[in-house]
Design an enzyme around this catalytic site. Structure first.
Site, PDB file in Angstrom:
ATOM      1  N   HIS A  81      70.819  43.825   7.311  1.00  0.00           N
ATOM      2  CA  HIS A  81      71.986  42.946   7.275  1.00  0.00           C
ATOM      3  C   HIS A  81      72.685  42.842   8.605  1.00  0.00           C
ATOM      4  CE1 HIS A  81      71.085  43.208   3.037  1.00  0.00           C
ATOM      5  NE2 HIS A  81      71.535  41.975   3.055  1.00  0.00           N
ATOM      6  N   ARG A  96      77.412  35.120   0.813  1.00  0.00           N
ATOM      7  CA  ARG A  96      77.281  36.565   0.564  1.00  0.00           C
ATOM      8  C   ARG A  96      78.670  37.174   0.449  1.00  0.00           C
ATOM      9  NH1 ARG A  96      72.801  35.868   4.491  1.00  0.00           N
ATOM     10  NH2 ARG A  96      70.942  36.835   3.647  1.00  0.00           N
ATOM     11  N   ARG A 155      77.216  33.967  -4.383  1.00  0.00           N
ATOM     12  CA  ARG A 155      76.474  35.107  -4.902  1.00  0.00           C
ATOM     13  C   ARG A 155      77.445  36.243  -5.182  1.00  0.00           C
ATOM     14  NH1 ARG A 155      72.102  38.123  -1.363  1.00  0.00           N
ATOM     15  NH2 ARG A 155      73.929  38.944  -0.282  1.00  0.00           N
ATOM     16  N   GLU A 215      64.117  38.240  -6.185  1.00  0.00           N
ATOM     17  CA  GLU A 215      63.969  39.118  -5.026  1.00  0.00           C
ATOM     18  C   GLU A 215      63.025  40.285  -5.292  1.00  0.00           C
ATOM     19  OE1 GLU A 215      67.855  39.224  -2.644  1.00  0.00           O
ATOM     20  OE2 GLU A 215      68.519  39.650  -4.679  1.00  0.00           O
ATOM     21  N   ASN A 246      64.087  37.918   1.845  1.00  0.00           N
ATOM     22  CA  ASN A 246      64.340  39.143   2.617  1.00  0.00           C
ATOM     23  C   ASN A 246      64.026  40.369   1.757  1.00  0.00           C
ATOM     24  OD1 ASN A 246      65.341  37.281   4.359  1.00  0.00           O
ATOM     25  ND2 ASN A 246      67.481  37.721   3.918  1.00  0.00           N
ATOM     26  N   ASP A 247      64.513  40.318   0.525  1.00  0.00           N
ATOM     27  CA  ASP A 247      64.228  41.439  -0.366  1.00  0.00           C
ATOM     28  C   ASP A 247      62.853  41.307  -1.009  1.00  0.00           C
ATOM     29  OD1 ASP A 247      66.277  43.386  -0.322  1.00  0.00           O
ATOM     30  OD2 ASP A 247      67.639  41.892  -1.133  1.00  0.00           O
ATOM     31  N   ARG A 293      63.298  46.888   4.839  1.00  0.00           N
ATOM     32  CA  ARG A 293      63.590  45.751   5.719  1.00  0.00           C
ATOM     33  C   ARG A 293      64.402  46.120   6.948  1.00  0.00           C
ATOM     34  NH1 ARG A 293      67.581  42.177   1.872  1.00  0.00           N
ATOM     35  NH2 ARG A 293      68.505  41.412   3.787  1.00  0.00           N
ATOM     36  N   CYS A 350      66.532  31.055  -0.096  1.00  0.00           N
ATOM     37  CA  CYS A 350      67.662  31.321   0.786  1.00  0.00           C
ATOM     38  C   CYS A 350      67.396  32.518   1.699  1.00  0.00           C
ATOM     39  CB  CYS A 350      68.943  31.520  -0.007  1.00  0.00           C
ATOM     40  SG  CYS A 350      68.884  32.932  -1.105  1.00  0.00           S
TER      41      CYS A 350
END
Ligand code: PEP
Ligand code: MG
Length: 581
Positions: free
Chosen positions: A191, A298, A334, A433, A456-457, A467, A504
């Protein structure tokens, strides 16, 4: 000049003076001084000692006036330490006989004094050790080797060099002065990286131990496109990068002209292009780049950017600000995705051995209704002001989705009873995810209004690669064939059920990969605002047929590296302007 290699996580090039953040465990570089410069180095030390001495004397007098002589004596004791003849003898010896830099000598000697005092296991002496460390830090600051100024007090442009930054520290970097940053640790999907993109700060992470090599680097180049950091660049390198920067700026000017044109392929297929944000103020950048909506807000950054827990009203005001600023465009909010690397200052869980497999995201929200309920109430209320859609992160089982939806319904009933205006039929979607979710997607589609793939996940959980871990960064590949197969399955299942599906995750912000995604059938992408212009250019440069060919070919390949090379080659042919050297 020293060239270092790391992981490029936020594109662009930044050039500026280095600012090494002094963090726990940081060592001052072992820097040798040329014999001809020794007098100058001792003079620098003397000036630093004098400046600190004056500062301590002023603190002593001020503190004594306010809190009495005995409190002021803390500084008197520090002054005494600072002028200890043995200390000076040793510093002089190191500089004059061992050619050590003043900063290195100070850090070595005072560090050792402090450790010796701590080893004596006496609480009074341990306090003295803290004083020694304090003197060390202040001397280093006077020597210009480190800074203790909070990053919020910057007054001139800098490139931040540091061991690590948490997502919240990254979020709090002062965009006016921090031009870019580099860290020793950190991975491609962490992140910290995502926030850097949001702030449009060129960044290179996971460089490994390099702070001790910074030496006297005054100038730094951060090449966030190629993952290169150059300390003390020579004139030729500096010139090359400055030219590159100019080319990039020219490209940005040309791409900005596409802002009001639709994201449509040459053969007329419209693609929805939205933006990802972490903070309400980013909406301006999204609109400037022609975002059709917010595809991912987020909201956990509401927690991470502040030490105070946000109230229902704080949530409400943030969401209302975003949705109103977006003027009728859709905003996907989210719910809290706290946990793992994003915990911030609020310790809701015990430290976990495997935080990415632990109590994070929707699991944490469901376990802590005192956290989740105010957010959901705020969401339903803010939905009165525009097109808000709710999205739950990391949904892995149907039961989690049902619990979350149940909570939304009870909250709507509560609000109705309380007579508070709200929207009771807010659209509800989930992030895809986790591979389990893909496997069960035929069930999920019956219970949601939309789906958004969080690559990403999804990449992390499919490939079993953390990650944010630089040690396995080379294994973290969103073009891996396994990931592509999962995305293809999502498109098929969502298509059959008629449920809108978007992506996304960061994967879609890469123009070359976006062609592949279009070819796989994806029609909606949400990316960091600064990726929008390039993406639109890529989309407007191709036909769907070309994208489908690209996807079909990529799916025959067996390694992410081959796929990425192929995609880059195709992008180079179809939209050469986007390949900036
Ligand atoms: C993702 O996982 O792809 C995603 C968009 O969410 P985050 O990066 O915040 O985990
Ligand atoms: Mg995620």
């Amino acid at each position: 000049m020293l060239e270092l290699h790391g992981i490029p996580v936020s594109p662009g090039v930044a050039i500026g003076p280095a600012l090494v953040l002094n963090r726990e465990g940081y060592r001052i570089p072992h820097c040798q001084v040329a014999s001809a410069d020794i007098e100058e180095e001792t003079l620098r030390l003397r000036r630093a000692v004098d400046a600190l001495s004056r500062g301590l004397e002023a603190s002593r007098m001020e503190t004594a006036a306010i809190a009495g002589d005995s409190t002021g004596d803390i500084f008197a004791a520090q002054l005494q330490m600072l002028h200890d003849p043995r200390l000076h003898a040793e510093l002089q010896r190191r500089i004059r006989q061992e050619n050590q830099s003043a900063a290195y000598a100070v850090s070595q000697v005072l560090h050792r004094y402090a450790s010796d005092l701590r080893r004596l296991d006496n609480s009074l002496l341990a306090q003295r050790a803290d004083d020694v460390v304090d003197i060390e830090q202040q001397l280093l600051e006077h020597l210009g080797a480190v800074t203790r100024r909070p990053l919020t007090e910057l007054t001139e442009p800098v490139i931040v060099l540091t061991h690590n930054l948490t997502p919240s520290e990254t979020a709090n970097l002062d965009r006016r002065y921090v031009r870019g940053f580099c860290t020793e640790i950190g991975g491609p999907g962490g992140h910290m990286a995502i926030v850097a993109k949001g702030l449009e700060l060129p960044a290179v992470v996971g460089i490994g131990d390099f702070l001790q090599s910074v030496g006297g680097a005054a100038m730094v180049i951060v090449d966030g496109d190629r993952g290169i950091v150059i300390l003390d660049p020579d004139k030729e390198t500096l010139r090359r990068y400055e030219e590159g920067r100019e080319r990039r700026q020219n490209l940005a000017i040309r791409l900005a002209q596409l802002r009001d044109l639709p994201a449509v392929t040459i053969d007329g297929v419209a693609i929805s292009l939205s933006a990802n944000i972490e903070f309400p103020h980013e909406v301006a950048a999204c609109l400037e780049r022609g975002a059709m909506g917010i595809g991912l807000y987020r909201t956990e950054f509401l927690y991470l950017a502040s030490n105070v827990e946000p109230s229902e009203q704080d949530h409400y005001e943030a969401y209302r600000e975003v949705v109103e600023a977006m003027g009728g465009r859709p905003v996907v909010i989210r719910t809290l995705d706290l946990g793992a690397d994003k915990m911030g200052s609020r310790p809701l869980t015990e430290p976990e051995p495997n935080p990415f497999l632990g109590l994070r995201s929707i699991r944490l929200s469901l376990k802590h209704p005192e956290l989740f309920r105010p957010q959901l109430r705020a969401l339903l209320r803010a939905a009165m002001h525009g097109d808000i859609r709710v999205m739950f992160p990391l949904i892995t089982t149907l039961s989690e989705l049902r619990q979350a939806k149940f909570l939304v319904n009870t909250i709507a009933e509560d609000l109705a009873e309380e007579g508070i205006p709200h929207r009771h039929d807010i659209p509800i979607g989930i992030m895809v995810e986790v591979p389990a979710t893909v496997l069960m997607l035929d069930r999920f589609v019956k219970e949601v209004d939309f789906l958004s793939i969080g690559t990403n996940d999804l990449v992390q959980y499919t490939l079993a690669v953390d990650r944010s871990n630089e040690c396995v960064a080379d294994l973290y590949q969103s073009s891996d064939p396994a990931v592509l197969r999962l995305i293809r399955r999502c498109v098929e299942v969502a298509g059959e059920a008629g449920v809108p599906l978007g992506i996304c995750g960061e994967m879609s912000s890469n123009p070359a990969r976006s062609l592949l995604l279009l070819g796989l059938g994806v029609r909606s992408l949400s990316v960091p605002p600064n990726a929008l212009p390039k993406l639109k250019k890529a989309i407007r440069s191709v036909t769907l047929e070309q994208c489908e060919e690209i996807a079909a070919r990529a799916l025959t390949m067996e390694a992410a590296r081959d796929i990425d090379l192929y995609l880059l080659e195709r992008l180079g042919k179809l939209a050469p302007e986007l390949i900036v050297s």
